[in-house]
Design a protein around this motif. Structure first.
Motif, PDB file in Angstrom:
ATOM      1  N   ILE A 173     -12.282  -6.053  -3.570  1.00 43.47           N
ATOM      2  CA  ILE A 173     -12.515  -4.623  -3.824  1.00 43.47           C
ATOM      3  C   ILE A 173     -11.295  -3.794  -3.407  1.00 43.47           C
ATOM      4  O   ILE A 173     -10.894  -2.852  -4.103  1.00 43.47           O
ATOM      5  N   ILE A 174     -10.691  -4.170  -2.272  1.00 40.63           N
ATOM      6  CA  ILE A 174      -9.474  -3.475  -1.828  1.00 40.63           C
ATOM      7  C   ILE A 174      -8.355  -3.653  -2.846  1.00 40.63           C
ATOM      8  O   ILE A 174      -7.647  -2.696  -3.193  1.00 40.63           O
ATOM      9  N   ALA A 175      -8.222  -4.875  -3.365  1.00 36.21           N
ATOM     10  CA  ALA A 175      -7.199  -5.131  -4.386  1.00 36.21           C
ATOM     11  C   ALA A 175      -7.480  -4.310  -5.649  1.00 36.21           C
ATOM     12  O   ALA A 175      -6.556  -3.815  -6.310  1.00 36.21           O
ATOM     13  N   THR A 176      -8.749  -4.155  -5.992  1.00 38.49           N
ATOM     14  CA  THR A 176      -9.126  -3.391  -7.179  1.00 38.49           C
ATOM     15  C   THR A 176      -8.825  -1.901  -6.999  1.00 38.49           C
ATOM     16  O   THR A 176      -8.344  -1.230  -7.918  1.00 38.49           O
ATOM     17  N   PHE A 205       0.486  -7.076 -13.960  1.00 39.26           N
ATOM     18  CA  PHE A 205       0.877  -6.721 -12.592  1.00 39.26           C
ATOM     19  C   PHE A 205      -0.189  -7.272 -11.644  1.00 39.26           C
ATOM     20  O   PHE A 205      -1.306  -7.611 -12.049  1.00 39.26           O
ATOM     21  N   LYS A 206       0.188  -7.380 -10.357  1.00 38.96           N
ATOM     22  CA  LYS A 206      -0.714  -7.954  -9.359  1.00 38.96           C
ATOM     23  C   LYS A 206      -0.974  -6.950  -8.245  1.00 38.96           C
ATOM     24  O   LYS A 206      -0.103  -6.153  -7.889  1.00 38.96           O
ATOM     25  N   THR A 207      -2.194  -7.012  -7.714  1.00 43.87           N
ATOM     26  CA  THR A 207      -2.503  -6.261  -6.492  1.00 43.87           C
ATOM     27  C   THR A 207      -3.169  -7.210  -5.507  1.00 43.87           C
ATOM     28  O   THR A 207      -3.820  -8.180  -5.895  1.00 43.87           O
ATOM     29  N   THR A 216      -6.829 -11.765  -1.234  1.00 45.58           N
ATOM     30  CA  THR A 216      -7.239 -11.881  -2.628  1.00 45.58           C
ATOM     31  C   THR A 216      -6.152 -11.270  -3.502  1.00 45.58           C
ATOM     32  O   THR A 216      -5.789 -10.107  -3.318  1.00 45.58           O
ATOM     33  N   ILE A 217      -5.631 -12.075  -4.414  1.00 42.58           N
ATOM     34  CA  ILE A 217      -4.561 -11.630  -5.312  1.00 42.58           C
ATOM     35  C   ILE A 217      -5.121 -11.606  -6.733  1.00 42.58           C
ATOM     36  O   ILE A 217      -5.534 -12.653  -7.261  1.00 42.58           O
ATOM     37  N   ILE A 218      -5.166 -10.425  -7.324  1.00 35.73           N
ATOM     38  CA  ILE A 218      -5.725 -10.291  -8.679  1.00 35.73           C
ATOM     39  C   ILE A 218      -4.605  -9.895  -9.635  1.00 35.73           C
ATOM     40  O   ILE A 218      -3.816  -8.983  -9.356  1.00 35.73           O
ATOM     41  N   THR A 219      -4.535 -10.607 -10.734  1.00 29.27           N
ATOM     42  CA  THR A 219      -3.569 -10.285 -11.790  1.00 29.27           C
ATOM     43  C   THR A 219      -4.291  -9.508 -12.890  1.00 29.27           C
ATOM     44  O   THR A 219      -5.357  -9.924 -13.357  1.00 29.27           O
ATOM     45  N   SER A 243       0.814  -1.221   0.000  1.00 29.57           N
ATOM     46  CA  SER A 243       0.000   0.000   0.000  1.00 29.57           C
ATOM     47  C   SER A 243       0.846   1.269   0.000  1.00 29.57           C
ATOM     48  O   SER A 243       0.360   2.348  -0.326  1.00 29.57           O
ATOM     49  N   GLN A 244       2.111   1.149   0.388  1.00 29.91           N
ATOM     50  CA  GLN A 244       2.970   2.330   0.444  1.00 29.91           C
ATOM     51  C   GLN A 244       3.512   2.741  -0.924  1.00 29.91           C
ATOM     52  O   GLN A 244       4.121   3.791  -1.064  1.00 29.91           O
TER      53      GLN A 244
END
Length: 507
Positions: free
Chosen positions: A495-498, A481-483, A470-473, A385-386
């Motif tokens: 939703i946080i990952a998005t 990239f992944k978040t 939750t890991i979304i590519t 997040s940083q």
């Protein structure tokens, strides 16, 4: 000076089974009996009541067949009754060798339940003991309602004991049948008896109606008792019996004048097995075996443990086959987190540790406890997040999922201070969220990256309230990239990952 030996008799399989709703199968009884005698090294076990049922008979027969091979038959006991030999015949067929004969220890019970005189009762008891001897069965005698007998009819109790000591009886068992004793009474009553009959083996059988069973056990030991009756997890009728785990710990730590042979390190594993067989959950705060009793929650306690073990006592968890834990939640401090990081082999710099601590406190407001296994996910989430500035923020949303209707989402999104709101349906809640997001991006003539992979992980061994990572590519302009998102709710984590993805793209 040699320590006085105290016998421990476990009655989980007899008195413990009188816990409301508990019934052990024959196989479960055999397994527990084997663990009590061989794993815990209990001196004696009481496994059943005679003539109760066919299932009880099968259970006793199975245990006695095993005990015969092992040479344990004199350590296994069955509750029997003054019934003209019916119990003796039942025990013979089952292979049992020791009867615990149930008799009346108070004049009130004798007069109003049996409606007999003391002399009539003693004559029948003598006949039962003699018949047992003739059939190769040794006898211990229970004085049912003994504690009330000592309070209300002590002359009867001593009249009875004067008779019993003339009989070929191995042990005399003194039960606080209704759990009415307070510690001072226990010491007084048992002291009188052991002083009058110094060469007789007396057992004390405590019940826990006033939560005084362990205190009464301590006073019984001080008064010169030779044996104690206990149950695993304190199981038993009403509020249960004296718990094995606490009895063992208290005697080992506070009564140096006596010794017991119980293997402490196996107490927890046997406790958990009995919990599984009975379906009765051990309270989390139950001494010795409860889930929380070796868990420090407050950060100041973890800090004290780092500074010369300031919050340790003699109840070290390793004694009982357990480990100390440091809970992670809203009352955690940096010391709790550092303790958990040490176990995982991780180290953070002070600034990152501060950020992780804050994130755990936030999560603790939503979820009572964050586990050690959650930590790597939280660290990943915080440090990730940083790497960006939040220019796009999911202000609020409503997720609707109802049987027979398509899931829908109402989304409020802030982009550079401007608020946008849209509603959309989808094949699932997250799909509906993404469709609402797409509508907003079309309005702004912005292009969303494409989702190419979606993975959810929870820590190993977690339960249904575990934190989800939750890991979304995503793919954007040909680059992947992944978040990551972290929450106890899988859709919220996505939703946080998005949201992270939206901010990474606009950097």
């Amino acid at each position: 000076m040699e320590k006085r030996k105290i016998e421990i008799m476990d009655t989980t399989l007899r008195d413990g089974e009188q816990t409301s709703g508990v019934s052990f199968s024959a196989a479960e009884k055999l397994t527990i009996a084997q663990l009590l005698l061989e794993e815990l090294n209990i001196d004696r076990i009481e496994i059943a009541s005679a003539r109760v049922s066919e299932g009880e008979f099968q259970g006793v027969s199975g245990i006695m067949s095993w005990a015969e091979e092992k040479g344990y038959t004199d350590r296994i006991e069955v509750l029997a009754f003054v019934d003209g030999g019916i119990s003796i015949e039942w025990m013979k067929k089952a292979g049992a060798k020791v009867q615990n004969l149930l008799t009346k220890g108070s004049l009130n019970h004798l007069t109003h339940q049996l409606k007999k005189t003391p002399e009539q009762h003693f004559t029948e008891i003598a006949q039962s003991i003699a018949l047992a001897n003739e059939n190769g069965i040794s006898t211990n005698v229970y004085l049912e309602d003994w504690s009330n007998g000592m309070r209300n009819s002590p002359e009867y109790v001593f009249q009875y004991l004067d008779f019993l000591v003339t009989q070929p009886v191995k042990r005399i068992l003194l039960p606080d049948t209704l759990g009415v004793l307070i510690p001072s009474d226990t010491f007084e009553f048992i002291s009188k008896i052991t002083a009058r009959y110094p060469n007789i083996h007396f057992d004390f059988h405590a019940h826990n109606d006033y939560d005084l069973s362990v205190a009464n056990v301590m006073e019984a030991v001080k008064a010169g008792i030779s044996g104690l009756h206990v149950t695993v997890n304190g199981m038993g009728e009403r509020a249960g019996n004296a718990p094995l785990e606490s009895t063992v710990a208290v005697i080992n730590d506070f009564m140096p004048e006596v010794k017991i042979n119980i293997k402490e390190s196996s107490l927890y594993s046997v406790s958990k097995l009995v919990e599984t067989f009975t379906g009765y959950r051990i309270p989390a705060n139950k001494p010795i075996v409860g889930d929380n009793v070796f868990t420090q929650t407050a950060g100041i306690h973890a800090d004290g443990d780092n500074k010369n073990n300031l919050y340790f006592n003699d109840l070290l968890p390793e004694r009982f086959g357990r480990k100390r834990k440091y809970a992670l939640g809203k009352t955690s401090g940096k010391a709790n987190i550092e303790k958990n990081l040490q176990e995982l082999g991780l180290k953070l710099n002070p600034e990152d540790l501060k950020l992780v601590t804050q994130r755990i406190i936030e999560l603790g407001d939503k979820k009572e406890t964050v586990t050690k296994e959650d930590l790597p996910y939280i660290i990943s989430d915080v440090l990730d997040s940083q790497s960006y500035e939040e220019k796009i923020v999911v202000e609020s949303y409503v997720l609707v999922h109802a049987k027979g209707l398509r899931p829908s989402t109402t989304l409020c999104l802030k982009i550079d201070g401007e608020i946008f709101e849209e509603n959309a349906q989808g094949d699932g809640q997250f799909d509906a969220f993404m469709n609402a997001l797409s509508k907003i991006y079309k309005t702004k003539k912005m292009i969303l990256p494409k989702l190419v992979d979606y993975a959810v992980r929870i820590p190993p061994g977690s339960s249904s309230d575990a934190l989800c990572e939750t890991i979304i590519t995503w793919t954007n302009n040909g680059k992947e990239f992944k978040t990551r998102g972290l929450d106890s709710d899988q859709t919220v984590a996505a939703i946080i990952a998005t949201q992270k993805m939206l901010n990474v793209v606009v950097i």
